[in-house]
Scaffold this active site. Structure first.
Site, PDB file in Angstrom:
ATOM      1  N   ASP A   1     -14.404 -11.453 -13.348  1.00  0.00           N
ATOM      2  CA  ASP A   1     -14.222 -11.716 -14.390  1.00  0.00           C
ATOM      3  C   ASP A   1     -12.736 -12.275 -14.386  1.00  0.00           C
ATOM      4  O   ASP A   1     -12.195 -12.113 -15.677  1.00  0.00           O
ATOM      5  CB  ASP A   1     -14.834 -10.778 -15.442  1.00  0.00           C
ATOM      6  CG  ASP A   1     -14.225  -9.646 -15.171  1.00  0.00           C
ATOM      7  OD1 ASP A   1     -13.097  -9.346 -14.389  1.00  0.00           O
ATOM      8  OD2 ASP A   1     -14.476  -8.368 -15.768  1.00  0.00           O
TER       9      ASP A   1
ATOM     10  N   CYS B   1      -7.413  -0.817   1.747  1.00  0.00           N
ATOM     11  CA  CYS B   1      -6.315  -1.314   2.401  1.00  0.00           C
ATOM     12  C   CYS B   1      -6.905  -1.532   3.999  1.00  0.00           C
ATOM     13  O   CYS B   1      -7.054  -0.548   4.456  1.00  0.00           O
ATOM     14  CB  CYS B   1      -5.030  -0.304   2.518  1.00  0.00           C
ATOM     15  SG  CYS B   1      -3.849  -0.861   3.831  1.00  0.00           S
TER      16      CYS B   1
ATOM     17  N   ARG C   1     -10.735 -10.642 -10.503  1.00  0.00           N
ATOM     18  CA  ARG C   1      -9.676  -9.529 -10.985  1.00  0.00           C
ATOM     19  C   ARG C   1      -9.579  -8.425 -10.186  1.00  0.00           C
ATOM     20  O   ARG C   1     -10.719  -7.548  -9.682  1.00  0.00           O
ATOM     21  CB  ARG C   1     -10.300  -9.069 -12.274  1.00  0.00           C
ATOM     22  CG  ARG C   1      -9.510  -8.045 -12.870  1.00  0.00           C
ATOM     23  CD  ARG C   1      -9.793  -7.527 -14.137  1.00  0.00           C
ATOM     24  NE  ARG C   1     -11.375  -7.394 -14.541  1.00  0.00           N
ATOM     25  CZ  ARG C   1     -11.744  -6.165 -14.570  1.00  0.00           C
ATOM     26  NH1 ARG C   1     -11.061  -5.049 -14.695  1.00  0.00           N
ATOM     27  NH2 ARG C   1     -12.981  -6.127 -14.843  1.00  0.00           N
TER      28      ARG C   1
ATOM     29  N   HIS D   1     -11.340  -1.968  -7.240  1.00  0.00           N
ATOM     30  CA  HIS D   1     -12.471  -2.739  -7.254  1.00  0.00           C
ATOM     31  C   HIS D   1     -12.014  -4.080  -7.489  1.00  0.00           C
ATOM     32  O   HIS D   1     -10.789  -4.494  -8.077  1.00  0.00           O
ATOM     33  CB  HIS D   1     -13.430  -2.240  -8.234  1.00  0.00           C
ATOM     34  CG  HIS D   1     -13.946  -0.908  -7.839  1.00  0.00           C
ATOM     35  ND1 HIS D   1     -13.485   0.427  -8.225  1.00  0.00           N
ATOM     36  CD2 HIS D   1     -14.850  -0.473  -6.986  1.00  0.00           C
ATOM     37  CE1 HIS D   1     -14.069   1.344  -7.606  1.00  0.00           C
ATOM     38  NE2 HIS D   1     -15.014   0.779  -7.091  1.00  0.00           N
TER      39      HIS D   1
ATOM     40  N   CYS E   1      -4.935   0.829   6.742  1.00  0.00           N
ATOM     41  CA  CYS E   1      -4.984   2.452   6.583  1.00  0.00           C
ATOM     42  C   CYS E   1      -6.222   2.988   6.072  1.00  0.00           C
ATOM     43  O   CYS E   1      -6.436   3.958   5.979  1.00  0.00           O
ATOM     44  CB  CYS E   1      -3.750   3.058   6.149  1.00  0.00           C
ATOM     45  SG  CYS E   1      -3.688   2.993   4.337  1.00  0.00           S
TER      46      CYS E   1
ATOM     47  N   CYS F   1      -8.754  -4.908  -9.605  1.00  0.00           N
ATOM     48  CA  CYS F   1      -8.292  -4.062 -10.604  1.00  0.00           C
ATOM     49  C   CYS F   1      -7.754  -2.827  -9.314  1.00  0.00           C
ATOM     50  O   CYS F   1      -8.694  -2.259  -8.814  1.00  0.00           O
ATOM     51  CB  CYS F   1      -9.435  -3.587 -11.254  1.00  0.00           C
ATOM     52  SG  CYS F   1      -9.167  -2.581 -12.438  1.00  0.00           S
TER      53      CYS F   1
ATOM     54  N   CYS G   1       0.957  -1.207  -0.079  1.00  0.00           N
ATOM     55  CA  CYS G   1      -0.071   0.132   0.067  1.00  0.00           C
ATOM     56  C   CYS G   1       0.835   1.185   0.122  1.00  0.00           C
ATOM     57  O   CYS G   1       1.895   1.335   0.950  1.00  0.00           O
ATOM     58  CB  CYS G   1      -0.718   0.041   1.025  1.00  0.00           C
ATOM     59  SG  CYS G   1      -1.820   1.456   1.479  1.00  0.00           S
TER      60      CYS G   1
ATOM     61  N   HIS H   1      -7.915   3.755  -0.406  1.00  0.00           N
ATOM     62  CA  HIS H   1      -9.129   3.194  -1.354  1.00  0.00           C
ATOM     63  C   HIS H   1      -7.912   2.522  -2.536  1.00  0.00           C
ATOM     64  O   HIS H   1      -6.789   3.112  -2.864  1.00  0.00           O
ATOM     65  CB  HIS H   1      -9.583   4.228  -2.255  1.00  0.00           C
ATOM     66  CG  HIS H   1     -10.247   3.703  -3.258  1.00  0.00           C
ATOM     67  ND1 HIS H   1     -11.499   3.088  -3.555  1.00  0.00           N
ATOM     68  CD2 HIS H   1      -9.800   4.021  -4.715  1.00  0.00           C
ATOM     69  CE1 HIS H   1     -11.685   2.886  -4.769  1.00  0.00           C
ATOM     70  NE2 HIS H   1     -10.950   3.340  -5.496  1.00  0.00           N
TER      71      HIS H   1
ATOM     72  N   CYS I   1      -7.139  -4.203 -19.121  1.00  0.00           N
ATOM     73  CA  CYS I   1      -8.073  -3.018 -18.641  1.00  0.00           C
ATOM     74  C   CYS I   1      -7.659  -1.936 -18.180  1.00  0.00           C
ATOM     75  O   CYS I   1      -8.311  -0.796 -18.251  1.00  0.00           O
ATOM     76  CB  CYS I   1      -8.947  -3.671 -17.540  1.00  0.00           C
ATOM     77  SG  CYS I   1      -7.879  -3.651 -15.953  1.00  0.00           S
TER      78      CYS I   1
ATOM     79  N   CYS J   1       0.613   2.913   3.604  1.00  0.00           N
ATOM     80  CA  CYS J   1       1.227   2.669   4.863  1.00  0.00           C
ATOM     81  C   CYS J   1       2.115   1.605   4.842  1.00  0.00           C
ATOM     82  O   CYS J   1       2.654   1.238   5.807  1.00  0.00           O
ATOM     83  CB  CYS J   1      -0.292   1.886   5.823  1.00  0.00           C
ATOM     84  SG  CYS J   1      -0.811   0.682   5.184  1.00  0.00           S
TER      85      CYS J   1
HETATM   86 FE    FE Z   1      -2.629   1.302   3.708  1.00  0.00          FE
END
Ligand code: FE
Length: 188
Positions: A164, A151, A172, A160, A154, A174, A102, A157, A120, A105
């Site tokens: 598929d 995550c 997946r 998603h 922390c 993504c 991440c 974001h 994608c 963090c």
């Molecule tokens: Fe994090």
């Protein structure tokens, strides 16, 4: 007569445009995921938990602290649930051996062995590292039902998860490159 013809013409154009939009969205993976019809390995929580502060993230920082530590793009993606433009991220075509942590963090989330080319426009992984490293929750933004991934340390974001992906998981993950920090094998 002429007016009727014009109305029909406009109607046909409208139907064509709606169909085209549906096809484009489906192709980009931004389709309406059916939350009721997910494989068993989807662990989906409701985003009200995050909104109500029910998740106790180990790493807690103020908005000002995050702004100081992260680049503008990392802050936009990790803390404001933004999405980087497709095919622009640093790790989209990254093929080195190592671990993806991440960017907020440092918690390790994926390994290069789990990465595959989904086409994608964002880094894609068919699974995640073992343990409770990632939280999944329903995301109802933009008129779609998707499963957002965060995550677990922390609350940043990541992106998603879709159903598929390739076997053995069919998933997946993504992920935005901006949410990740690559650690080359043997670098730690
Ligand atoms: Fe994090």
């Amino acid at each position: 007569m002429r007016t009727e013809k014009t109305v029909m013409k406009h109607l046909l154009i409208a139907v064509f445009m709606i169909t085209l939009t549906g096809v484009v969205l489906t192709g980009c993976g931004l389709r309406n995921a059916d939350a009721e019809n997910k494989p068993e390995n989807f662990v989906t929580n409701d985003s009200t938990k995050e909104k109500s502060g029910e998740y106790m993230f180990k790493v807690q920082k103020t908005d000002e602290e995050w702004k100081k530590e992260l680049t503008e793009e990392q802050y936009y993606v990790l803390r404001q649930k933004g999405t980087e433009k497709a095919f622009t991220g640093e790790y989209d075509h990254h093929k080195e051996k190592g671990v993806f942590a991440c960017a907020g963090c440092g918690a390790e989330l994926f390994s290069s062995e789990m990465k595959y080319d989904s086409g994608c426009g964002w880094p894609a992984f068919f699974t995640k590292l073992a343990g409770d490293r990632i939280i999944e929750q329903v995301d109802r933004s933009f008129g779609m039902i998707r499963t957002e991934i965060l995550c677990a340390s922390c609350g940043g974001h990541l992106g998603h998860v879709f159903d598929d992906g390739p076997q053995p998981t069919g998933l997946r993950y993504c992920v935005n490159s901006a949410s990740l920090k690559f650690i080359r094998s043997g670098q730690k």
